[in-house]
Write an enzyme that holds these catalytic residues in place. Sequence first.
Site, PDB file in Angstrom:
ATOM      1  N   LEU A  23     -33.831 -41.767   4.044  1.00 13.68           N
ATOM      2  CA  LEU A  23     -34.302 -40.534   3.014  1.00 13.68           C
ATOM      3  C   LEU A  23     -33.051 -39.715   2.546  1.00 13.68           C
ATOM      4  O   LEU A  23     -33.068 -39.118   1.501  1.00 13.68           O
ATOM      5  CB  LEU A  23     -35.287 -39.735   3.555  1.00 13.68           C
ATOM      6  CG  LEU A  23     -36.497 -40.417   4.125  1.00 13.68           C
ATOM      7  CD1 LEU A  23     -37.572 -39.421   4.859  1.00 13.68           C
ATOM      8  CD2 LEU A  23     -37.158 -41.066   3.129  1.00 13.68           C
ATOM      9  N   GLY A  24     -31.990 -39.619   3.287  1.00 18.53           N
ATOM     10  CA  GLY A  24     -30.804 -38.674   3.036  1.00 18.53           C
ATOM     11  C   GLY A  24     -29.816 -38.316   3.981  1.00 18.53           C
ATOM     12  O   GLY A  24     -30.438 -38.529   5.220  1.00 18.53           O
ATOM     13  N   GLU A  25     -28.541 -38.126   3.726  1.00 22.09           N
ATOM     14  CA  GLU A  25     -27.839 -37.797   4.559  1.00 22.09           C
ATOM     15  C   GLU A  25     -26.667 -36.652   4.228  1.00 22.09           C
ATOM     16  O   GLU A  25     -26.694 -36.400   2.832  1.00 22.09           O
ATOM     17  CB  GLU A  25     -26.877 -38.947   5.161  1.00 22.09           C
ATOM     18  CG  GLU A  25     -26.189 -39.679   3.934  1.00 22.09           C
ATOM     19  CD  GLU A  25     -25.688 -40.998   4.342  1.00 22.09           C
ATOM     20  OE1 GLU A  25     -25.207 -40.955   5.787  1.00 22.09           O
ATOM     21  OE2 GLU A  25     -25.481 -41.901   3.706  1.00 22.09           O
ATOM     22  N   SER A  29     -25.638 -34.885   9.502  1.00 15.09           N
ATOM     23  CA  SER A  29     -26.899 -35.539   9.990  1.00 15.09           C
ATOM     24  C   SER A  29     -27.638 -36.499   8.979  1.00 15.09           C
ATOM     25  O   SER A  29     -26.856 -36.486   7.723  1.00 15.09           O
ATOM     26  CB  SER A  29     -28.095 -34.588  10.295  1.00 15.09           C
ATOM     27  OG  SER A  29     -28.393 -33.690   9.212  1.00 15.09           O
ATOM     28  N   VAL A  31     -31.345 -38.218   7.781  1.00  9.92           N
ATOM     29  CA  VAL A  31     -32.972 -38.070   7.800  1.00  9.92           C
ATOM     30  C   VAL A  31     -33.334 -39.482   7.448  1.00  9.92           C
ATOM     31  O   VAL A  31     -33.112 -39.817   6.276  1.00  9.92           O
ATOM     32  CB  VAL A  31     -33.364 -36.860   6.908  1.00  9.92           C
ATOM     33  CG1 VAL A  31     -34.968 -36.981   7.027  1.00  9.92           C
ATOM     34  CG2 VAL A  31     -33.048 -35.723   7.054  1.00  9.92           C
ATOM     35  N   ASP A 153     -28.938 -20.641   4.838  1.00  6.36           N
ATOM     36  CA  ASP A 153     -28.712 -21.769   4.013  1.00  6.36           C
ATOM     37  C   ASP A 153     -29.949 -22.088   3.116  1.00  6.36           C
ATOM     38  O   ASP A 153     -30.409 -23.168   2.949  1.00  6.36           O
ATOM     39  CB  ASP A 153     -28.346 -23.058   4.658  1.00  6.36           C
ATOM     40  CG  ASP A 153     -27.493 -24.057   3.687  1.00  6.36           C
ATOM     41  OD1 ASP A 153     -27.258 -23.897   2.701  1.00  6.36           O
ATOM     42  OD2 ASP A 153     -27.601 -25.358   4.124  1.00  6.36           O
TER      43      ASP A 153
END
Length: 307
Positions: A23-25, A29, A31, A153
């Site tokens: 899904l994303g990085e 990290s 996901v 954040d």
Amino acid sequence: MGCLCTSESIDINGIRYNVRDLLGEGGFSCVELVEQASTRKKFALKRIKCHSLDDEKIASNEISFSKKLRHANIIELIDSCIKGSADTVVNSTSEAFLVLPYFKRGTLHDYLALKSVSKTYLDVRDIIRIFYDICQAVKYMHNFTPEPVAHRDLKTGNVCLTDNMDPILMDLGSCAPAKVQICGSRDAQRLQDIAAERCSMTYRAPELFQVESYCVIDQRSDIWSLGCLLYALLYYKSPYDCVYERGDSVNLAVISGNVHFPEETAFAKELHDLILFMLQVNPAERPFIEDVIEKIDEFKRHLDTSI
């Protein structure tokens, strides 16, 4: 950091998850979309690679905050674990796993990117509703007991959207006690380095760019980020994204406090004033979250009477 999203299966506290997609990085990290083997229910799995004991401590800190911060507009931690041990052995690593709800709409950043392509603004009532709910989550954190918490954040990329377009604040890896006493240049440099590493530049408060040697940093660093986030709800991006894209100094632009609004706009001056209310360069002059919510309530009443 790369994640292998093939037919991998992961066991977390006795429950099996099958990895379906990335899904994303980010820098620390990634996901993944996973499916619980027994129920076929989909979840988001955040994986954090830890190369040192410090990395492991940061991951544990995120898990800890995710467990104790319980609010309708803050992401729920469903399960978690840390596998391996990032000790002093050469090349020794561990990995933290956080099982989270899966939001198929993605993030507010994704949604605004689509809106910017279609060149259509969000309805002002939707803007106020989304922003108000985000502020309620921030208020919960800033008034958390026994010790207030700052997110540090806040940005559109850290807000998921439910099917009903409700905002869910996520990524608690940057969370910290809201009030930090800085005593000397070493403390100042340490916090400045942490902010540079973990607080997105175009949403970062001025006091985190150049931390003074003797000062107190408090939860009002989040209020600056909220001002940038509200600007993005109106115009798709933080007021400092354009500065970054031009290659100019975001640091100087932020510290100068200059905020440019489009000359042609669909939005009332009161919304611009609310943004400027939050984007005070001097944190001592910046409002607390209760003051921001009070202003939103005033704006909502004005909207209701103008129908």
